[in-house]
Design a protein around this motif. Structure first.
Motif, PDB file in Angstrom:
ATOM      1  N   SER A  32       0.853  -1.184   0.000  1.00 47.63           N
ATOM      2  CA  SER A  32       0.000   0.000   0.000  1.00 47.63           C
ATOM      3  C   SER A  32       0.895   1.242   0.000  1.00 47.63           C
ATOM      4  O   SER A  32       2.116   1.141   0.155  1.00 47.63           O
ATOM      5  CB  SER A  32      -0.884  -0.022   1.251  1.00 47.63           C
ATOM      6  N   PRO A  33       0.322   2.421  -0.168  1.00 46.30           N
ATOM      7  CA  PRO A  33       1.153   3.634  -0.239  1.00 46.30           C
ATOM      8  C   PRO A  33       2.110   3.809   0.936  1.00 46.30           C
ATOM      9  O   PRO A  33       3.264   4.192   0.754  1.00 46.30           O
ATOM     10  CB  PRO A  33       0.112   4.757  -0.302  1.00 46.30           C
ATOM     11  N   GLU A  34       1.653   3.541   2.155  1.00 48.23           N
ATOM     12  CA  GLU A  34       2.521   3.696   3.319  1.00 48.23           C
ATOM     13  C   GLU A  34       3.140   2.369   3.764  1.00 48.23           C
ATOM     14  O   GLU A  34       3.927   2.350   4.710  1.00 48.23           O
ATOM     15  CB  GLU A  34       1.743   4.313   4.475  1.00 48.23           C
ATOM     16  N   GLY A  35       2.762   1.268   3.110  1.00 49.65           N
ATOM     17  CA  GLY A  35       3.372  -0.024   3.384  1.00 49.65           C
ATOM     18  C   GLY A  35       2.704  -0.878   4.431  1.00 49.65           C
ATOM     19  O   GLY A  35       3.005  -2.067   4.549  1.00 49.65           O
ATOM     20  N   ALA A  36       1.779  -0.323   5.209  1.00 50.55           N
ATOM     21  CA  ALA A  36       1.210  -1.060   6.333  1.00 50.55           C
ATOM     22  C   ALA A  36       0.098  -2.011   5.936  1.00 50.55           C
ATOM     23  O   ALA A  36      -0.235  -2.924   6.700  1.00 50.55           O
ATOM     24  CB  ALA A  36       0.688  -0.088   7.390  1.00 50.55           C
ATOM     25  N   LEU A  37      -0.494  -1.819   4.754  1.00 47.69           N
ATOM     26  CA  LEU A  37      -1.644  -2.634   4.365  1.00 47.69           C
ATOM     27  C   LEU A  37      -1.456  -3.237   2.975  1.00 47.69           C
ATOM     28  O   LEU A  37      -2.226  -2.972   2.045  1.00 47.69           O
ATOM     29  CB  LEU A  37      -2.928  -1.797   4.400  1.00 47.69           C
ATOM     30  N   LEU A  91       5.467   2.200  11.410  1.00 44.83           N
ATOM     31  CA  LEU A  91       5.001   3.518  11.842  1.00 44.83           C
ATOM     32  C   LEU A  91       3.619   3.831  11.288  1.00 44.83           C
ATOM     33  O   LEU A  91       2.766   4.392  11.990  1.00 44.83           O
ATOM     34  CB  LEU A  91       6.013   4.587  11.419  1.00 44.83           C
ATOM     35  N   ALA A  92       3.366   3.459  10.054  1.00 44.34           N
ATOM     36  CA  ALA A  92       2.043   3.713   9.466  1.00 44.34           C
ATOM     37  C   ALA A  92       0.965   2.879  10.147  1.00 44.34           C
ATOM     38  O   ALA A  92      -0.145   3.362  10.398  1.00 44.34           O
ATOM     39  CB  ALA A  92       2.080   3.407   7.973  1.00 44.34           C
ATOM     40  N   GLY A  93       1.273   1.624  10.463  1.00 47.19           N
ATOM     41  CA  GLY A  93       0.275   0.750  11.070  1.00 47.19           C
ATOM     42  C   GLY A  93      -0.037   1.084  12.506  1.00 47.19           C
ATOM     43  O   GLY A  93      -1.154   0.835  12.984  1.00 47.19           O
ATOM     44  N   THR A  94       0.923   1.659  13.238  1.00 45.95           N
ATOM     45  CA  THR A  94       0.718   1.957  14.660  1.00 45.95           C
ATOM     46  C   THR A  94       0.353   3.416  14.908  1.00 45.95           C
ATOM     47  O   THR A  94       0.186   3.825  16.065  1.00 45.95           O
ATOM     48  CB  THR A  94       1.997   1.623  15.461  1.00 45.95           C
ATOM     49  N   ARG A  95       0.231   4.201  13.856  1.00 47.86           N
ATOM     50  CA  ARG A  95      -0.091   5.628  14.000  1.00 47.86           C
ATOM     51  C   ARG A  95      -1.595   5.795  14.227  1.00 47.86           C
ATOM     52  O   ARG A  95      -2.415   5.506  13.352  1.00 47.86           O
ATOM     53  CB  ARG A  95       0.339   6.397  12.762  1.00 47.86           C
ATOM     54  N   ALA A  96      -1.974   6.236  15.411  1.00 53.43           N
ATOM     55  CA  ALA A  96      -3.393   6.403  15.737  1.00 53.43           C
ATOM     56  C   ALA A  96      -4.046   7.404  14.796  1.00 53.43           C
ATOM     57  O   ALA A  96      -3.544   8.516  14.604  1.00 53.43           O
ATOM     58  CB  ALA A  96      -3.536   6.876  17.181  1.00 53.43           C
ATOM     59  N   GLY A  97      -5.141   6.981  14.183  1.00 51.61           N
ATOM     60  CA  GLY A  97      -5.878   7.849  13.275  1.00 51.61           C
ATOM     61  C   GLY A  97      -5.289   7.950  11.894  1.00 51.61           C
ATOM     62  O   GLY A  97      -5.821   8.693  11.055  1.00 51.61           O
ATOM     63  N   GLY A  98      -4.217   7.206  11.625  1.00 51.34           N
ATOM     64  CA  GLY A  98      -3.592   7.271  10.314  1.00 51.34           C
ATOM     65  C   GLY A  98      -4.396   6.560   9.242  1.00 51.34           C
ATOM     66  O   GLY A  98      -5.286   5.750   9.533  1.00 51.34           O
TER      67      GLY A  98
END
Length: 663
Positions: A32-37, A91-98
Motif C-alpha cells: 500500500s502507499p505507506e506499506g502497512a496494508l 510507523l504507518a500501522g501503529t499511528r493512531a488515526g492514520g
C-alpha cells in the motif's frame, strides 16, 4: 551451490538470503502507499482486509528481521530495502488515526468485541524488533519508538486464549522490558509460567490444557519462550536454564521428523506455515544448547527449505495457503492471504553472522539419511520410524485435539490430529475424504456406511517401539454405548501392523484404511483377496492386508454372493489432499463379533516398490491367542503385546443415557 560445504543439499547462506529477498520482494510488490496494508492475492477472513494487511507485515517482518540483523554489509541494497520498508510500515500501522492504522486487538473473552489477531501480530512484531533491534529500533526517533511501544503495550495488556496465545502478550511485554519501556501492571510472567506448566517431556509441550501436540512447539512455543528469557535477561535463572534443557531435548526428537529429501512430517494444524517448523532448531543453535551439530542443523534446515522451493513454493508470487501447491482445504478459517508468511520465523538462522559455525560447518547427516531408525517420544504418545527409502512415518497414539462430542467445534475435529498414522510423504484426506474418515483410520459403521470418529483418547502408552491408545468411538456425535477400541502399532522398515481390540455388546461392520497417496493424475490401484493398494507420485505405494479378524462378511441372504460386501476396496477422491488433486486410500471391510474382537492389519508405505501381495504377506507372521498378539517380522525382529493390558485405562466404555442414547 557448494557440494563441498553442503554435500547433502548444496545449499549455503547465499541461497537462503536469495530466497528471503525474493519472498520479501513479493510483499513489497503488493504494498500500500505507506506499506502497512499490502493486499496480496488470496482469501480474506471475516476480520477483513485491514487485518490481513497487518498480518502480512507482522509475519513477513519475521523473515526480514534476521535478514537485516545478520547481514555483513548493512549497505546491501536488498537489506536497506527491507529496513526502509518495515520501518515505514510499522510507523504507518501503529499511528493512531492514520490512513493505514491497524485494528487494535481486544481480549479473548466471549462475546468478542473486536479483532483478536492483532495480539498475534504484536507478538511477531515484538519478536522481530528484538532480532533486528540494533539496526531497526535503534534507527527510529524517540517519538517513533514511543508510538510503536504504546501499540505493543496495548496488546501486552490483553487476556488471551489458553494455549500458545499466552506467549503473545509476553512477547510485547518482553520487548518493552528489553528497551526500558514502562511495563507496570503487565502480567507476562504469569503467562510464561502457565505455558511452562504444560510441559510433557522430551522437549515437548502440549498446546494448552487439551492434548494438542504439533509444530506449534517449533514455531511458537519454543521460539517465544527462547525470546522471553533473552529479552528479560533471565536466561541464567533456574527457569531459564531449565528451559534451555527442554530446548536441547526438543531438537533431539524433532530431528527425526524430516525425510531424507527434506519433506516435513505432515501433521497438526496451520501447516501452511511450512518452514516455520525450523525456528526452534535455530534458537537452540544460537544458544549453544542444540543436541545437533551445526552441520546437522544446517543440513536439516537447508533440506526443508530446498524441498519447498523445488516444489514451487514462492516461485511465481507470494506464498499461498497450502503445502506445496495452493490448497485451502488444509487451512483453518482464521488463515488469510498473509498467514503463510509465518514461514519467515524459520529463517531465524540468518540473524547469526556468516562466520557462525552453523554457516561454516560441513553438513552432516540427519537421522533419516542413515536409513532405518525408531524414535519413541513417550510423553507425547508418538513413535517415529525411518526406513531405507528416507520416508519418516509416525504412529500417533497421543495427540488428538478432540472434544466430546467430536464435531461440536469444527476446529477440534481435525484430520491432522485424529489419524493413527502420518508421514512425510502423505497427507490426510480433507473435505469429502475427511467426512468418510477412511485413511489411517479404524471405524465402526452404521447401516448407511457412515464411520465412527476416533474422538479424544482415553489413554495412551509408548513402550520401546510399541505405541497404543484407547478411544471410545463416536457416530453422529454420540459415543457408541458399551464400546471401546484399543489399538497398538508395531513397525518394521516400510511396514507396520495395527492391531485392534474392539470391545462391544453388539456386532458392527468395520473398516480400516491405509495411508492416502496422491498425484496430479489418476492413481494406479488394485484389489486382491485379502487387501488393496494404491500407487501415486514417484511410485509412492500404500497397501493394506488383513492378517487377522478380516474374514469375509456373510451375505444377508444365504448363498446370495452378489450381496456379499467387498472385503477390500480402494476409495478415490478429487481435490481432497494437499499432496495432489487425485488421491486414493486402500481399505479393508469386515464385521466384529459381540464382546471382544481382535483385528490385525498390515500397512505398507514405500516408494518405488513393486506390487507384490505375497511379498507383503511374507514380511510378518501374526499369532493371536485371545488378546495376546505375537509378531515375527521377516527381518528377525519380534513384538509381543496383550491388547487387553498394554494400555492401562479406566475400562469404562461409552455409557447409555436414560433414553438409551449414548453419552
Amino acid at each position: 551451490m557448494d557440494p563441498v560445504l553442503s554435500p547433502f543439499t548444496g545449499w549455503g547462506r547465499a541461497q537462503w538470503e536469495a530466497v528471503a529477498d525474493d519472498w520479501l520482494s513479493q510483499v513489497r510488490r503488493y504494498a500500500s502507499p505507506e506499506g502497512a496494508l499490502p493486499r496480496l492475492p488470496g482469501r480474506i477472513t471475516g476480520d477483513g482486509v485491514r487485518r490481513e494487511g497487518m498480518e502480512t507485515v507482522g509475519r513477513s517482518f519475521l523473515l526480514a528481521a534476521p535478514r537485516i540483523a545478520g547481514a555483513s554489509d548493512a549497505a546491501d541494497p536488498a537489506v536497506q530495502a527491507h529496513l526502509d520498508y518495515y520501518s515505514r510500515a510499522l510507523l504507518a500501522g501503529t499511528r493512531a488515526g492514520g490512513e493505514e492504522e491497524w485494528p487494535r486487538g481486544v481480549s479473548c473473552r466471549l462475546p468478542l468485541t473486536g479483532i483478536t489477531n492483532s495480539i498475534v501480530e504484536a507478538a511477531n512484531i515484538a519478536f522481530s524488533l528484538h532480532i533486528s533491534r540494533d539496526r531497526l529500533w535503534s534507527g527510529l526517533t524517540r517519538p517513533e519508538q514511543l508510538q510503536i511501544g504504546n501499540w505493543l503495550r496495548h496488546h501486552a495488556r490483553c487476556e488471551v486464549w489458553q494455549n500458545n496465545w499466552q506467549l503473545f502478550p509476553a512477547m510485547a511485554e518482553g520487548f518493552l522490558r528489553a528497551v526500558g519501556e514502562d511495563v507496570r501492571g503487565l502480567h507476562a510472567t504469569r503467562n510464561v509460567a502457565r505455558v511452562e506448566s504444560w510441559y510433557l517431556g522430551d522437549g515437548w509441550y502440549t498446546d494448552g490444557p487439551e492434548h494438542a501436540v504439533d509444530y506449534y512447539n517449533a514455531w511458537a512455543i519454543h521460539p517465544y519462550l527462547w525470546a522471553w528469557y533473552r529479552m528479560t535477561d533471565t536466561v541464567h535463572t533456574a527457569e531459564g536454564q531449565r528451559y534451555l534443557e527442554r530446548l536441547h531435548d526438543f531438537t533431539a526428537s524433532q530431528a527425526h521428523m524430516v525425510a531424507a529429501d527434506g519433506s516435513l512430517l505432515h501433521q497438526g494444524r496451520s501447516l501452511t506455515y511450512r518452514t516455520a517448523a525450523l525456528a526452534a532448531l535455530w534458537c537452540a543453535e544460537a544458544s549453544g544448547v542444540s543436541a545437533l551439530s551445526p552441520g546437522q542443523t544446517r543440513r536439516i534446515a537447508s533440506g526443508v527449505l530446498s524441498r519447498f522451493t523445488a516444489q514451487g513454493v514462492g516461485a511465481d508470487g507470494p506464498l499461498t495457503l497450502g503445502w506445496y501447491g495452493e490448497f485451502e482445504p488444509m487451512c483453518q478459517d482464521y488463515s488469510g492471504f498473509g498467514s503463510p508468511y509465518l514461514a519467515g520465523i524459520g529463517f531465524l538462522g540468518l540473524a547469526q553472522p556468516e562466520t557462525a559455525p552453523v554457516w561454516t560447518a560441513i553438513e552432516e547427516a540427519q537421522p533419516s539419511d542413515h536409513g532405518s531408525f525408531t524414535a519413541p517420544i513417550e510423553p507425547v504418545g508418538w513413535v517415529l520410524r525411518g526406513a531405507s527409502d528416507g520416508i519418516v512415518r509416525m504412529a500417533n497414539h497421543g495427540s488428538d485435539h478432540a472434544t466430546l462430542p467430536v464435531g461440536e467445534d469444527e476446529d477440534r475435529d481435525d484430520p491432522h490430529y485424529a489419524k493413527f498414522a502420518y508421514s512425510t510423504h502423505t497427507a490426510p484426506g480433507t473435505g469429502p475424504a475427511w467426512v468418510d474418515a477412511i485413511d489411517s483410520h479404524f471405524a465402526l459403521l452404521d447401516d448407511e456406511g457412515a464411520g465412527s470418529r476416533r474422538s479424544s483418547l482415553r489413554a495412551t502408552r509408548v513402550e520401546g517401539d510399541l505405541a497404543g491408545s484407547v478411544h471410545v468411538p463416536q457416530l453422529h456425535r454420540r459415543a457408541l454405548p458399551g464400546t471401546a477400541v484399543t489399538t497398538v502399532t508395531a513397525g518394521d522398515g516400510t511396514a507396520e501392523v495395527r492391531a485392534h481390540l474392539v470391545q462391544t455388546d453388539r456386532p458392527w461392520p468395520m473398516r480400516e484404511g491405509g495411508w492416502a497417496v496422491a498425484d496430479d493424475a489418476e492413481l494406479a490401484t488394485g484389489v486382491f483377496e485379502d487387501g488393496a493398494w494404491a500407487q501415486g507420485r514417484d511410485g509412492l505405494l500404500s497397501a493394506v492386508i488383513g492378517l487377522h479378524g478380516w474374514d469375509a462378511p456373510r451375505p444377508a441372504v444365504a448363498d446370495d454372493a452378489s450381496r456379499r460386501p467387498e472385503r477390500a476396496r480402494v476409495f478415490a477422491y478429487r481435490d481432497a489432499n494437499a499432496m495432489g488433486s487425485h488421491s486414493a486410500t486402500p481399505a479393508l471391510q469386515g464385521r466384529t463379533s459381540t464382546r471382544n474382537t481382535v483385528v490385525a492389519t498390515l500397512h505398507v508405505l514405500e516408494r518405488g516398490g513393486a506390487v507384490d501381495p505375497q511379498e507383503w504377506r511374507d514380511r510378518v507372521r501374526v499369532d493371536v491367542d485371545g488378546t495376546l498378539v505375537r509378531l515375527t517380522w521377516a527381518s528377525g525382529a519380534t513384538s509381543e503385546f496383550d491388547l487387553a493390558t498394554f494400555v492401562p485405562w479406566d475400562e469404562h466404555p461409552g455409557l447409555t443415557g436414560p433414553r438409551g442414547e449414548a453419552r
